[in-house]
Design an enzyme around this catalytic site. Structure first.
Site, PDB file in Angstrom:
ATOM      1  N   ARG A 143     -19.154  16.532  10.144  1.00 47.21           N
ATOM      2  CA  ARG A 143     -17.998  17.302   9.679  1.00 47.21           C
ATOM      3  C   ARG A 143     -16.696  16.900  10.368  1.00 47.21           C
ATOM      4  NH1 ARG A 143     -22.157  21.213   9.766  1.00 47.21           N
ATOM      5  NH2 ARG A 143     -22.739  21.848   7.648  1.00 47.21           N
TER       6      ARG A 143
ATOM      7  N   LYS B  44      -5.113  10.123   3.717  1.00 51.20           N
ATOM      8  CA  LYS B  44      -5.972   9.928   2.551  1.00 51.20           C
ATOM      9  C   LYS B  44      -7.089   8.961   2.912  1.00 51.20           C
ATOM     10  CE  LYS B  44      -3.082  10.708  -1.533  1.00 51.20           C
ATOM     11  NZ  LYS B  44      -2.570  10.066  -2.768  1.00 51.20           N
TER      12      LYS B  44
ATOM     13  N   LYS C  22       7.127   7.997   4.562  1.00 56.15           N
ATOM     14  CA  LYS C  22       5.832   8.588   4.233  1.00 56.15           C
ATOM     15  C   LYS C  22       5.535   9.790   5.113  1.00 56.15           C
ATOM     16  CE  LYS C  22       1.142   7.652   2.893  1.00 56.15           C
ATOM     17  NZ  LYS C  22       0.119   6.638   2.571  1.00 56.15           N
TER      18      LYS C  22
ATOM     19  N   GLU D  40      -0.728  16.558  -1.623  1.00 57.17           N
ATOM     20  CA  GLU D  40      -0.210  16.063  -2.900  1.00 57.17           C
ATOM     21  C   GLU D  40      -0.122  17.160  -3.957  1.00 57.17           C
ATOM     22  OE1 GLU D  40      -1.569  12.564  -5.779  1.00 57.17           O
ATOM     23  OE2 GLU D  40      -1.232  11.854  -3.738  1.00 57.17           O
TER      24      GLU D  40
ATOM     25  N   ARG E 124       4.598  14.755  -2.639  1.00 61.28           N
ATOM     26  CA  ARG E 124       3.829  13.575  -2.213  1.00 61.28           C
ATOM     27  C   ARG E 124       3.449  12.693  -3.402  1.00 61.28           C
ATOM     28  NH1 ARG E 124      -0.978  13.046   2.348  1.00 61.28           N
ATOM     29  NH2 ARG E 124      -1.389  10.844   1.977  1.00 61.28           N
TER      30      ARG E 124
ATOM     31  N   ASN F 122       3.064   7.694  -5.556  1.00 59.73           N
ATOM     32  CA  ASN F 122       2.232   7.013  -6.542  1.00 59.73           C
ATOM     33  C   ASN F 122       3.034   6.165  -7.531  1.00 59.73           C
ATOM     34  OD1 ASN F 122      -0.271   8.023  -5.604  1.00 59.73           O
ATOM     35  ND2 ASN F 122       0.104   9.964  -6.646  1.00 59.73           N
TER      36      ASN F 122
ATOM     37  N   HIS G 100       1.436   3.269  -9.297  1.00 64.77           N
ATOM     38  CA  HIS G 100      -0.002   3.331  -9.064  1.00 64.77           C
ATOM     39  C   HIS G 100      -0.813   3.732 -10.291  1.00 64.77           C
ATOM     40  CE1 HIS G 100       1.314   2.840  -4.992  1.00 64.77           C
ATOM     41  NE2 HIS G 100       0.102   2.971  -4.499  1.00 64.77           N
TER      42      HIS G 100
ATOM     43  N   HIS H 169      -3.481   0.999 -10.481  1.00 65.09           N
ATOM     44  CA  HIS H 169      -4.890   1.311 -10.275  1.00 65.09           C
ATOM     45  C   HIS H 169      -5.716   0.958 -11.508  1.00 65.09           C
ATOM     46  CE1 HIS H 169      -4.539   4.425  -6.742  1.00 65.09           C
ATOM     47  NE2 HIS H 169      -4.327   3.178  -6.377  1.00 65.09           N
TER      48      HIS H 169
ATOM     49  N   HIS I 238      -4.105  -5.083  -3.972  1.00 59.12           N
ATOM     50  CA  HIS I 238      -3.535  -3.789  -4.333  1.00 59.12           C
ATOM     51  C   HIS I 238      -2.030  -3.892  -4.597  1.00 59.12           C
ATOM     52  CE1 HIS I 238      -2.897   0.521  -4.432  1.00 59.12           C
ATOM     53  NE2 HIS I 238      -2.012   0.419  -3.450  1.00 59.12           N
TER      54      HIS I 238
END
Length: 364
Positions: free
Chosen positions: A121, A143, A227, A237, A241, A245, A248, A252, A265
């Site tokens: 955890r 993230k 950031k 997000e 936030r 993206n 993206h 993506h 990327h």
């Protein structure tokens, strides 16, 4: 040294940016008052260059390193290799006070972060990013994720590190293609939030490509500051936030349908930024000159902003599998000027198709 703070209450942490800070890694980690045993997760490339150095610097402060190595490549950011790392962590008999060092680029940072967040955890996480992309983006903000065969970063969590150590000298062994990929994300920061950063890149791109230390520290610190400010306001997000993206949604999709082995990327994100800029032009939100400014900077950087032999329909289908889809609506980050963007949903699919087609037809 440049220091950027991420303010998140009792989970706040600092990003330290300095040439040769790897030499001081043991000192900074020791100051966290954690276990003397440390797990380093890395890959063969980074390990071949720098692992012995890092081990030496940790031992100077009586830290005892354990090593887990994952092969190079986006395809290894998977549940299979997460399970492999869990096995290693169990065999090393880690406890909840054992720090885990993610020592590599974005793949290592995301994968190591994911297993660190979920093993027992949560263990203390330290990011030591070794690529420009990971230094300005993926190591900051918490993230962590692994990929699913149908979508990038679909399985993940938010889990903040205890500290980020950024050594610009580690970029000396970075392949040129990876440096260009990282610059794509720096350009993104300029477009979404900081025109002066965008202009700094235009004025200093030659020095940056030559790995000028002062320029690198400047663009990394400014990117991290942008950031950090956004993450401090919106960790998970739920709002602002999402502007991170930019590029993206399309990027993506390109990565996913090419099985993560055609584009780096940042290369895919560069294409996505121009596609999404052209969407904004079609919607009368953005001036075409802003698209040209970005295209020119990408060309100076050495990044291609077109693609070939990919069906428009396949790209759109992949977008719908993206985790950014909300209430069955595609969301795009669209520029309104260099330094400012908005988030838009419910965009006419014909506008999306037209903007994608423009990049498919563009010459190299």
């Amino acid at each position: 040294m440049k220091i950027v703070k991420v303010f998140l209450g009792d989970r706040s942490y600092s990003i330290y940016i300095k040439a040769d800070i790897l030499r001081e890694a043991g000192k900074y980690i020791k100051e966290l008052n954690l276990s003397n045993r440390v797990l380093i997760i890395t890959n063969p490339t980074v390990g071949g260059y720098y692992l012995n150095e890092l081990i030496k610097y940790l031992k100077e402060y009586d830290l005892i390193p354990c090593i887990a190595e994952v092969p190079d490549g986006e395809e290894y950011k998977s549940l299979e290799y997460a399970s492999y790392l869990y096995d290693k962590m169990i065999s090393f008999k880690l406890d909840r006070n054992t720090p885990v060092i993610a020592f590599g680029g974005g793949v290592i940072g995301d994968l190591a972060g994911f297993v660190t967040a979920t093993f027992m955890r949560g263990l203390p996480l330290i990011q030591i990013p070794t690529t420009l992309l990971s230094q300005v983006d993926s190591s900051v903000g918490g993230k962590v994720a692994v990929n699913h065969p149908k979508s990038k970063n679909m399985i993940g969590s938010f889990y903040q590190p205890k500290m980020v150590l950024i050594d610009v000298n580690l970029l000396r062994t970075l392949p040129g293609r990876e440096l260009k990929s990282g610059l794509s994300e720096v350009i993104k920061y300029g477009v979404i939030k900081d025109k002066s950063l965008f202009d700094y890149l235009k004025e200093n791109i030659s020095k940056i490509k030559e790995l000028n230390r002062e320029c690198l520290e400047e663009i990394i610190a400014r990117s991290c500051k942008i950031k950090a400010d956004i993450v401090s306001r919106d960790e998970r997000e739920a709002g602002v936030r999402a502007i991170l993206n930019y590029g993206h949604t399309v990027g993506h999709a390109l990565e996913s349908i090419t099985k993560y082995d055609k584009y780096r990327h940042g290369e895919a994100i560069a294409v996505g930024m121009i596609v999404e800029s052209n969407m904004a032009v079609e919607m009368n939100l953005f001036d075409k000159n802003g698209v040209v400014e970005q295209e020119d900077l990408f060309k100076e950087t050495g990044l291609k902003i077109n693609f070939r032999n990919i069906e428009v329909g396949s790209i759109i289908k992949a977008m719908w599998l993206d985790k950014k889809v909300l209430e069955e609506k595609l969301r795009f980050v669209l520029p309104v000027e260099i330094g400012s963007v908005i988030i838009k949903e419910c965009i006419d699919e014909e506008i999306i198709k037209k903007a994608i087609k423009m990049q498919e037809e563009k010459d190299d």
